[in-house]
Design an enzyme around this catalytic site. Sequence first.
Site, PDB file in Angstrom:
ATOM      1  N   CYS A 149      98.602  64.528   6.757  1.00  0.00           N
ATOM      2  CA  CYS A 149      99.085  64.545   8.133  1.00  0.00           C
ATOM      3  C   CYS A 149     100.421  63.815   8.186  1.00  0.00           C
ATOM      4  CB  CYS A 149      98.075  63.879   9.057  1.00  0.00           C
ATOM      5  SG  CYS A 149      98.647  63.865  10.769  1.00  0.00           S
TER       6      CYS A 149
ATOM      7  N   SER B 295     103.146  67.830   8.054  1.00  0.00           N
ATOM      8  CA  SER B 295     102.727  68.622   6.895  1.00  0.00           C
ATOM      9  C   SER B 295     103.083  70.089   7.085  1.00  0.00           C
ATOM     10  CB  SER B 295     101.222  68.463   6.652  1.00  0.00           C
ATOM     11  OG  SER B 295     100.483  68.783   7.823  1.00  0.00           O
TER      12      SER B 295
END
Length: 344
Positions: A97, A265
């Site tokens: 993340c 990401s």
Amino acid sequence: MDIQLPPHEGDELAVVDMHTGGEPLRIILSGYPEVKGDTVLCKRRYVREHLDHLRKVLMYEPRGHYDMYGALIVHSELPEADLAVLFMHNEGYSTMCGHAVIALGRFAVDYKLVKEPRSPETQVNIHCPCGLVKAFVEYSEGKTGAVRFHSVPAFAFATDVTVTVEGFGEVTVDISYGGAFYAFVNAQRFGLDVNLSRTRDLVDAATAVTNAVKSQVKLHHPTSDDLAFLYGTILTDGKDHYSPEPTANLCVFAEAQVDRSPTGSGVTARVALQYHKGLIQLNQTRTFQSGATGSQFTGKAVEETGCGEFKAVVVEVAGRAFYTGVSRFVQEKDDELTHGFLLK
């Protein structure tokens, strides 16, 4: 007034709340029992199998909401890591993340998880389930600022893949990896605009694509089967060629959860995809804008590398995170909704 905790049973759960580009991050400071496992991926499996009730307590209503995101700090098996982290959301546990890494980089310096902050940048090595990510935190006169990070090897998994999407027929998608796998498709294919269309319509289209890819495309990752799953679908404005102008996208991940940020990401995976297609070069910085909030990250491919059989790149993503508060949560024994619930 000194606010005291109300009467309660069990441990309190203490958190620091932040946001990066509008996307929340709830960093869990205390209240979890020991997370067992020799590796971060083993710890990820352990919390999923044994401690998932605490994810629901913190992510779900009434303490959280449908689109809440969390980070649990754990011990790393890597000696070079300053901290390790498990990511959580409305469905389960992610492997990477970027918005959380940006927030955690600043948090790690401010909360002294790194021994010696240095100006103008302090490096923070964050062990994510996908691997070691290096964050670089602006630091001057005791204050932290913007954060950039270098990704794990990112690569295009497959391009121009045709899947049959319920309600839309055959749709061509690209699949790329930036610590997690995403499907990419131009929102115009569905008659939508990532900046202007109703969020509900964008979510429905992206979710239909995700379901189609999951059922029709088998993913694999060279280093671990735990990484080989589709995290979500990113709808774009189709502006994939290099340009100094921002390009917008909207990420729908997990259980139809909407990322308020440009998705760290996701930007990593999108840069890797553009580089694979020859649409950008090394060290060409692009600006990526969230279709949800208008917030921006920058991204660029900084180094060629490899990941198993895939040609890959290391991607640098940069943005800013901000604190929103601290909380201490409790559970009362006779509260029938204490374990959390979601409204869709």
